[in-house]
Design an enzyme around this catalytic site. Structure first.
Site, PDB file in Angstrom:
ATOM      1  N   CYS A  65      41.421  60.679  45.759  1.00 14.33           N
ATOM      2  CA  CYS A  65      40.900  61.965  45.278  1.00 14.33           C
ATOM      3  C   CYS A  65      39.855  62.414  46.295  1.00 14.33           C
ATOM      4  O   CYS A  65      39.818  61.880  47.410  1.00 14.33           O
ATOM      5  CB  CYS A  65      40.369  61.881  43.846  1.00 14.33           C
ATOM      6  SG  CYS A  65      38.889  60.869  43.613  1.00 14.33           S
ATOM      7  N   HIS A  98      38.612  38.560  47.858  1.00 15.17           N
ATOM      8  CA  HIS A  98      37.835  38.088  46.711  1.00 15.17           C
ATOM      9  C   HIS A  98      38.340  38.630  45.369  1.00 15.17           C
ATOM     10  O   HIS A  98      38.258  37.931  44.363  1.00 15.17           O
ATOM     11  CB  HIS A  98      36.364  38.501  46.848  1.00 15.17           C
ATOM     12  CG  HIS A  98      35.616  37.694  47.861  1.00 15.17           C
ATOM     13  ND1 HIS A  98      34.253  37.707  47.975  1.00 15.17           N
ATOM     14  CD2 HIS A  98      36.064  36.817  48.811  1.00 15.17           C
ATOM     15  CE1 HIS A  98      33.876  36.896  48.956  1.00 15.17           C
ATOM     16  NE2 HIS A  98      34.950  36.353  49.483  1.00 15.17           N
TER      17      HIS A  98
END
Ligand code: RB5
Length: 143
Positions: A65, A98
């Protein structure tokens, strides 16, 4: 590999450029709109892309966006989605290493195309580290 991609009007141009980049990498792309710069509501597109990933219709998802913020919030409302907003190559690396992010978000008004391509490549080419991170990702999925 197939990747679902979606944007609002603020991310439309960058979505198209990322799509070309992915196709050049030999990746099959599922375009979920929007398909012009006419104003639309980013929650609709964030949800559509997230549902494609959560259902298994696509392996991974990319949403864009204007800032990347609204559409990442929308995507993260869908169960099983871990969407990281990435503004640097390091964030893309960590999003996979991670967090095992199955989606990333970018800002079409924030990130230039050349950096966006590097971000996408880093996310795709990084392996999830597992171990202690797997425990935390499992916790996320059970929140
Ligand atoms: C649309 O103008 C803009 O608000 C949207 O693209 C996004 O930046 C929202 O987070």
């Amino acid at each position: 590999m197939n990747i679902a991609i979606a944007s609002d009007h603020g991310g439309f141009k960058l979505k198209e450029q990322i799509t070309d980049h992915l196709i050049k990498r030999g990746i099959s792309v599922m375009n979920l709109g929007t398909d012009s710069e006419e104003s639309v509501d980013y929650p609709i597109y964030g949800k559509a892309c997230a549902e494609a990933v959560a259902s298994g219709a696509a392996e991974l998802g990319i949403v864009v966006c204007g800032s990347g913020i609204g559409i990442s919030i929308a995507a993260n409302k869908v169960n099983k989605i871990r969407c990281g907003l990435c503004t640097s190559v390091e964030m893309a690396h960590l999003a996979k290493q991670h967090n095992n992010a199955n989606m990333i978000a970018l800002g079409g008004r924030i990130t230039e195309p050349e950096l966006a391509f590097k971000i996408v490549d880093e996310w795709l080419d990084t392996e999830f580290e597992g171990g202690r991170h797997k425990r935390r990702v499992d916790m996320l999925d059970n929140l």
